[in-house]
Design a protein around this motif. Structure first.
Motif, PDB file in Angstrom:
ATOM      1  N   UNK A 176       3.323  13.639   3.295  1.00 41.23           N
ATOM      2  CA  UNK A 176       2.018  12.997   3.120  1.00 41.23           C
ATOM      3  C   UNK A 176       2.195  11.570   2.626  1.00 41.23           C
ATOM      4  N   UNK A 177       1.382  10.667   3.163  1.00 44.03           N
ATOM      5  CA  UNK A 177       1.401   9.281   2.704  1.00 44.03           C
ATOM      6  C   UNK A 177       0.176   8.938   1.877  1.00 44.03           C
ATOM      7  N   UNK A 178      -0.816   9.830   1.886  1.00 44.32           N
ATOM      8  CA  UNK A 178      -2.065   9.570   1.159  1.00 44.32           C
ATOM      9  C   UNK A 178      -2.427  10.787   0.323  1.00 44.32           C
ATOM     10  N   UNK A 194      -1.162   6.051  -2.727  1.00 51.85           N
ATOM     11  CA  UNK A 194      -0.290   5.927  -1.566  1.00 51.85           C
ATOM     12  C   UNK A 194       1.076   6.446  -1.972  1.00 51.85           C
ATOM     13  N   UNK A 195       1.661   7.322  -1.155  1.00 52.21           N
ATOM     14  CA  UNK A 195       2.953   7.913  -1.525  1.00 52.21           C
ATOM     15  C   UNK A 195       3.964   7.707  -0.394  1.00 52.21           C
ATOM     16  N   UNK A 196       5.233   7.686  -0.753  1.00 54.54           N
ATOM     17  CA  UNK A 196       6.289   7.409   0.227  1.00 54.54           C
ATOM     18  C   UNK A 196       6.509   8.637   1.111  1.00 54.54           C
ATOM     19  N   UNK A 197       6.310   8.443   2.411  1.00 51.31           N
ATOM     20  CA  UNK A 197       6.392   9.522   3.398  1.00 51.31           C
ATOM     21  C   UNK A 197       7.782   9.615   3.989  1.00 51.31           C
ATOM     22  N   UNK A 198       8.155  10.832   4.364  1.00 50.27           N
ATOM     23  CA  UNK A 198       9.524  11.079   4.835  1.00 50.27           C
ATOM     24  C   UNK A 198       9.771  10.746   6.310  1.00 50.27           C
ATOM     25  N   UNK A 216       4.466  17.005  -1.590  1.00 52.89           N
ATOM     26  CA  UNK A 216       4.766  17.028  -0.156  1.00 52.89           C
ATOM     27  C   UNK A 216       5.245  15.655   0.302  1.00 52.89           C
ATOM     28  N   UNK A 217       6.451  15.604   0.794  1.00 58.48           N
ATOM     29  CA  UNK A 217       7.000  14.321   1.241  1.00 58.48           C
ATOM     30  C   UNK A 217       6.519  13.920   2.633  1.00 58.48           C
ATOM     31  N   UNK A 264       0.822  -1.220   0.000  1.00 61.17           N
ATOM     32  CA  UNK A 264       0.000   0.000   0.000  1.00 61.17           C
ATOM     33  C   UNK A 264       0.838   1.244   0.000  1.00 61.17           C
ATOM     34  N   UNK A 268       3.328   4.546  -4.521  1.00 66.17           N
ATOM     35  CA  UNK A 268       3.528   3.099  -4.477  1.00 66.17           C
ATOM     36  C   UNK A 268       2.306   2.371  -5.009  1.00 66.17           C
ATOM     37  N   UNK A 272      11.207   9.341  -1.936  1.00 60.73           N
ATOM     38  CA  UNK A 272      10.194  10.072  -1.185  1.00 60.73           C
ATOM     39  C   UNK A 272       9.201  10.746  -2.136  1.00 60.73           C
ATOM     40  N   UNK A 273       7.935  10.666  -1.779  1.00 61.36           N
ATOM     41  CA  UNK A 273       6.894  11.333  -2.554  1.00 61.36           C
ATOM     42  C   UNK A 273       6.369  10.528  -3.732  1.00 61.36           C
TER      43      UNK A 273
END
Lengths: 82, 151, 151, 82
Positions: C24-26, B32-36, C21-22, A82, B90, B86-87
């Motif tokens: 943020x995960x969503x 869903x994005x990769x968070x820092x 924005x790194x 996810x 996924x 990052x960012x």
């Protein structure tokens, strides 16, 4: 008989290998017996095996499933996609 | 690898074209994005791996479930594997439906179930050079059967 | 006309760049799109009009509310006016948040409130050549005040 | 005094005009009085006015609000954006 075990994620990391061949004395043997033999051969995996899913041909199978010579048994740790 | 699992950077546009539909009034896209950071720890990048053939099967099934359970008109799910910065996204989930309530519910179902059922793992790489696999959800044989589906 | 209300076809990419924005995960994206039927009647196209200056103010306020009420990190809302063809987006809402639950809730809040509070009207043009303004929601002075906000 | 009324959506359609200037005999006058005069001048609008919002300077105002010469009063029918 020979069973090809494929390890994913943290299992692969802990074992240090992605694939491992088990030579089982009994034929047929259950998944449970194969996993037990695997833990004996690679003790680093033993603690992980309680939460592992067993997969053959892209399907999750029971520990009682019968293995045949040449089967590929994938061991999947808890998932985190996810 | 292919339609559901890919090593290529994810792109929305092809999914929008595939699902183009004049019968839908709502289009929901979840990335869903990769968070820092994770639990306060600075993250530098993320590595994803999958049991590819099984993951493709699970995502294909999830698409069908979203259509059937939520009256969606189209659903597409694609998950990336490999090393992500990052960012980067996924996963992308596209749901088209006549009305928006179904779109929101179907999209949420898809990502919640994906996290429970798809054989995918992430390993966080930290700014300090360390890395670790994240704790996950044990796969259950019965997951996703209709009688056990979440509301 | 400008940042919130535009006559130009809507594009997601600039909104994603603006909100990159790194932390943020969503990332949730809602598109409202022109549907080919309404209450069983074949629709050919849709014309949108707005009280532009007030609509821009309302959408700007909504963005802030999504950030404050749902712990979102970014929110952008853009609504198109003029004549739209079937399938074209009339509105795009982008919400970025650390976790997905906030993104879904914030996005849903934004579109639900927009439909109650933004001074925008749509006129459906039918396949048979007829057209009509759709019934709408009376604007209330108190709409959107925190004490009356919806859950 | 003169008030500039701006009509939106179905109000514009029913009136056949987007803008209408009201010449009110009383000064000051309330929004209520202006809307009442508008209904007298454009009877096609009368049935719609119950659900209309009154807007001055991008803010919804009460019917008791006092109008001044040259004010722009926007009348907004029920909204249907999104």
């Amino acid at each position: 008989m020979k069973i090809n075990v494929i390890l994913y994620g943290v299992l692969k990391q802990d074992a240090g290998v992605k694939r491992h061949t088990l030579d089982l004395s009994s034929d047929p043997a259950t998944v449970r017996a194969a996993v037990s033999e695997l833990a004996a051969q690679i003790p680093a995996l033993a603690a992980r095996l309680e939460t592992v899913a067993y997969v053959i041909d892209d399907e999750i199978v029971d520990p009682d499933t019968i293995l045949h010579d040449g089967d590929q048994l994938a061991l999947l740790p808890p998932v985190s996609g996810g | 690898m292919g339609r559901w699992i890919t090593e290529e950077p994810l792109a929305l546009e092809p999914l929008l074209q595939e699902t183009d539909d004049h019968g839908s009034g709502a289009l929901l896209v979840f990335y869903g994005t990769v968070r820092n950071t994770n639990e306060g720890r600075p993250v530098k990048s993320m590595a994803y791996e999958a049991h590819i053939s099984m993951a493709e099967k699970v995502l294909r099934e999830l698409e069908q479930e979203v259509i059937e359970k939520f009256n969606a008109r189209h659903c597409r799910i694609i998950h990336r594997i490999g090393h992500l910065a990052l960012g980067e996204p996924s996963v992308i989930i596209v749901v088209r439906s006549a009305h928006r309530a179904d779109g929101y519910a179907g999209s949420r179902y898809a990502i919640d179930e994906l996290k429970q059922r798809a054989p995918i793992w992430k390993e966080e790489h930290y700014a300090d050079g360390d890395s670790q696999y994240l704790d996950g959800v044990p796969l259950r044989k019965s997951a996703g059967k209709p009688e056990q589906a979440k509301e």
